[in-house]
Motif scaffolding. Structure first.
Motif, PDB file in Angstrom:
ATOM      1  N   LYS A 299       0.811  -1.211   0.000  1.00 56.77           N
ATOM      2  CA  LYS A 299       0.000   0.000   0.000  1.00 56.77           C
ATOM      3  C   LYS A 299       0.853   1.273   0.000  1.00 56.77           C
ATOM      4  O   LYS A 299       0.353   2.379  -0.206  1.00 56.77           O
ATOM      5  CB  LYS A 299      -0.914  -0.004   1.235  1.00 56.77           C
ATOM      6  N   ALA A 354      -6.461  -9.292   2.441  1.00 55.94           N
ATOM      7  CA  ALA A 354      -6.538  -8.324   1.327  1.00 55.94           C
ATOM      8  C   ALA A 354      -7.991  -8.032   0.956  1.00 55.94           C
ATOM      9  O   ALA A 354      -8.364  -6.906   0.662  1.00 55.94           O
ATOM     10  CB  ALA A 354      -5.769  -8.856   0.126  1.00 55.94           C
ATOM     11  N   PHE A 360      -7.359  -2.357  -0.784  1.00 52.96           N
ATOM     12  CA  PHE A 360      -7.606  -3.295  -1.883  1.00 52.96           C
ATOM     13  C   PHE A 360      -9.055  -3.215  -2.345  1.00 52.96           C
ATOM     14  O   PHE A 360      -9.350  -3.368  -3.525  1.00 52.96           O
ATOM     15  CB  PHE A 360      -7.227  -4.716  -1.447  1.00 52.96           C
ATOM     16  N   LEU A 365      -8.812  -4.543  -6.033  1.00 55.12           N
ATOM     17  CA  LEU A 365      -7.733  -5.506  -6.279  1.00 55.12           C
ATOM     18  C   LEU A 365      -8.129  -6.867  -5.715  1.00 55.12           C
ATOM     19  O   LEU A 365      -8.263  -7.035  -4.509  1.00 55.12           O
ATOM     20  CB  LEU A 365      -6.444  -5.028  -5.618  1.00 55.12           C
TER      21      LEU A 365
END
Ligand code: SDX
Length: 436
Positions: A299, A354, A360, A365
């Motif tokens: 990140k 995640a 995310f 993601l």
């Protein structure tokens, strides 16, 4: 654009300062409409600008459709999970090449034709001898696949439909043989010839893990998993390597050279090399307690580290292939008794963390196909360096189907993008004596 895929029924307007231009808008069967800006430069003297082609449709295609927001992947309209669960890889190859699922007679004929093209020219063996034993198998594959055009002059005339089909069958048939040879060469074992009485995936495992001094029969669970992994990787619309194959093919280069260009492009860690990079990342993380440190790094804008196997240019939802890959991973680990593989524990916990992390979620993601494929292939006995070779083996049918569609498109022309030039304006040459 032909009539059945949506005639030019609308127009789009572009306005710059006091000028405006109209361009046709085309509708596909499903998915976003496109604005045909092919006449933009001729009419406005301007180019579009889209580095990375995030908003650019490079071609019309009937082969594969992806809906990144819904996590949908269709091969010729069939959902990937239905093909992976119910069919085999050669059935998917037939579907991608010819456009429909084969009848039993068509399937038997196709299997027969592919099976009888699995051997490579005997002199290819000498081509391998030129590599160091520690050469990366992707380097070997890039060289050897390109070299096929030095052996098969009877299927390099791209204007002949028969030669195009022979080249397609040869590529699908010979990739497993060359991939197995690349593996055997790195471990110093003799090459194993293909066996016509084995199915595609079992034959590949036999050529990789069989030895002349012993009997080898592929574990049926692993053979089924291998076949399913090939199906999942077979095609994926206009990704970087497929676009490379289309661009190379647009110059009239022979199919073997085009596929070699696709292999070279796939090698990159942002693309097909991600399965190798993802497994290395899981190994580097090593244990569940170290995951938060790596998630923080992923990140951090000042840290180039990324979670390999996460994110995708198109999928802003779960990659549908990743779910099937995760299921296959559990089957393989269960079959070989590694269901407590520490790498899998790290992967499952990393995925859980995640998927609940704001960063995310905000950036959409999700795990992609490469996240679980590495663990699975390692458990099947492949070294990390072979992971992208297996991706290339499977993607060959997608590349060749897209190449064939491009060659057979009557509107096809050489691909030649333009640019935004921000370099030096024209200036005169200064002799070296006058340079400071
Ligand atoms: C394949 O195109 C295909 O279809 C490819 C493929 C196929 O079948 O052919 O699906 C196969 O290549 C799958 C992708 C495998 N690659 C990886 O797993 C490598 C890790 N992923 C990233 O490198 C990245 O997600 C890409 C390359 C896959 C996609 O990159 P994009 O679409 O150009 O998106 P981006 O890099 O602009 O990322 C958007 C944002 C960025 O943050 P901001 O600049 O907006 O602040 O998300 C961040 C990125 O920093 N980000 C990640 C991340 N991926 C993107 N942050 C942490 N970890 C990641 N993995």
């Amino acid at each position: 654009m032909d009539a059945e895929s949506g005639a030019n029924t609308k127009t789009g307007q572009l306005k710059v300062a006091d000028k405006s231009w109209s361009f046709p808008v085309y509708e596909g069967t499903i998915g976003p409409n496109v604005i045909d800006i092919s006449k933009l430069y001729a009419e406005s003297g301007m180019f579009t600008y889209d580095p990375g082609f995030t908003s650019t449709g490079s071609c019309e295609s009937k082969i594969t459709y992806i809906d990144g927001d819904e996590g949908i992947l269709l091969y010729r309209g069939y959902p990937i999970d239905q093909l992976a669960e119910n069919g085999d890889f050669l059935e998917t190859c037939y579907l991608l090449l010819y456009g429909d699922l084969p009848t039993s007679a068509q399937k038997a004929d196709f299997d027969y034709r592919v099976t009888r093209h699995t051997m490579v020219h005997e002199q290819m063996n000498r081509f391998f001898q030129g590599f160091r034993r520690d050469a990366h198998p992707m380097a070997v594959m890039t060289g050897c696949v390109g070299a096929l055009s030095a052996f098969y002059h009877d299927s390099t005339d791209i204007t002949d439909p028969h030669q195009r089909m022979v080249a397609s069958i040869r590529m699908i048939a010979k990739m497993p043989t060359l991939a197995a040879m690349a593996y055997k060469y790195t471990i110093g074992q003799p090459f194993m010839y293909p066996k016509n009485n084995l199915d595609y995936a079992s034959n590949f495992l036999y050529m990789c893990f069989g030895v002349p001094c012993d009997e080898y029969t592929a574990n049926p669970v692993l053979a089924r998993a291998m076949d399913r992994i090939f199906i999942l990787h077979a095609d994926h619309e206009q990704n970087a390597s497929t676009s490379t194959v289309r661009l190379a093919g647009s110059t009239g280069a022979n199919p073997f050279a085009c596929i070699a260009a696709g292999i070279a492009c796939l090698w990159g860690p942002a693309h097909g090399g991600a399965n190798e990079a993802a497994l290395k990342m899981l190994g580097e993380i090593g244990s569940v307690d170290r995951i938060p440190e790596y998630v923080r790094r992923a990140k951090d804008k000042n840290d180039s580290f990324r979670l390999m196997g996460f994110g995708h240019r198109v999928y802003k939802h779960y990659d549908p292939r990743a779910k099937i890959m995760q299921k296959t991973c559990h089957e393989v680990l269960g079959e070989i008794g590694h269901k407590d593989d520490p790498l899998l524990q790290v992967a499952l916990e990393l995925e859980r963390i995640a998927l609940h992390d704001e960063y995310f979620i905000e950036k959409k993601l999700y795990p992609n196909i490469d996240f679980y494929s590495g663990i699975t292939l390692k458990a099947m006995g492949f070294p990390v360096s072979m992971f992208t070779v297996l991706f290339a083996l499977a993607r060959t049918v997608g590349w060749i189907a897209q190449w064939k569609e491009m060659i057979e498109d009557p509107n096809q022309k050489i691909g030649r993008p333009r640019q935004l030039y921000t370099g030096a304006p024209q200036r005169n040459y200064a002799p070296i004596s006058r340079r400071k």
